[in-house]
Design an enzyme around this catalytic site. Sequence first.
Site: not given
Length: 360
Positions: A141, A191, A223, A247, A251
Site C-alpha cells: 500500500y 506467501k 491462501d 486487510d 475482514d
Amino acid sequence: MTRKVLLLPGDGIGPEITDQAARLLGACQTAGLDIDVEKALVGGAAYDAHGEPLPAPTLEKARAADAVLLGAVGGPKWDAVEDLSKRPEKGLLGLRKHLGLFGNLRPALLYPQLAEASSLKPELVSGLDIMIVRELTGGIYFGHPRGTEERDGERVGYNTYVYGEAEIERIGRVAFEMAQKRGGKLCSVDKANVLEVTMLWRDVMERLAPEYPDVELSHMYVDNAAMQLVRAPKQFDVVVTGNMFGDILSDAAAMLTGSIGMLPSASLNESGQGMFEPCHGSAPDIAGRDLANPLAMMLSVAMMLRYSLGETALAERIEAAVGRVLDDGLRTADLADDSARAIGTRAMGDAVLEAFAQQA
C-alpha cells in the site's frame, strides 16, 4: 493528569455512531475519568469544508491527543474527486502515516449471544477469540515505485511490495507480546513460497522466536489461512501479517462474529498513542436513518481505555455492558433475525449507557 481525546466523526454513519461514543465518554467522565474531548473534521466532511481530507488543524489536534476516536470515512459522494490525494480515504492514511500508527489490532471475538448470527455453524465459532495483528504503514500500500504508464501501446499498472527488517521486527514484537498475554500461540501469515519480501518476513519472525520461549510460533501461507479461517477458525489465537494480507483476512474474520458492526480496532504507535475505530465502513446507504450498529464504536472506546489510557477497569465495564445488552435480546438491524424487532442506533446507545450505569 487530564488526557486529551480527539473525536473524528467522519462520513456516512460516522457522526451517528460517534455521537454514541461521545455519550459513553461522558459516562466515563462521570465515573471519574479525567479527559478533555475535542472534535475535528476528517475525510469527505473535511474535503467539503476545507478542500483537504486531512486539514492541518485536524492533524495538529491528533498529534496533541493521547488517543483518537474515528467514526468512518468515504462514500460514493466523493468518487468523482479526480485528485486521488483529495479522496476521503487519504485522510485516514495520512493520520496513520503522520502519527506513526504501525500496529493494527483487530479482534474477532464472538459474543456467545450472537453464535446463531455467524455465517458459520455455531459449533465452529462458539468461543471464538482471535486477535489479528496487522502491520499498517508498510507493504504494497505504501511501496514505491508505483503508478501507471504506457508500455508497448497499452497501459500498465504497478505497485511495489516492500518491507525492511526493522519494520517486520517491530510488528513481530507486538504480536509476540500479545500472544504472551493470551493463549501463547502466534501464527505468522505470509506467501513465502513465491514472494521474496515474505521470505524475509518469515526469517525475521523465526529470529525473534527464541526471545519468546513461552510462545508457540507457526507459519501459514495466506491462501491457506483464508481457507482455515472458514474451516476451523478456533485453531487461531494471535495472527500476525503484513498490511495487505491483514486487510483481507481481518475482514473475513469479522464476519465469523455475526456482524462487522460488532468489531472495534486499535492502531498504535511506539509511544502508546492510538487511533481507535470500528472495522466497518461508512455505510452511506443507511446514514441518517438511525439504523447503524454503534456497538463496534462503543467497544472502540473500551479498546482506547485499555491500550492508550491504561483504564482497564472502565474498559471491562463497557464490555460487560455490551454483553448485558445482548443478553437482554436487544439487536440492531444487522444482528436481528426479525428486522421489525430491531432497535435503532440511539436506542442501542441508551441501552449500553444504562447497563454501564448499573455497574456503578
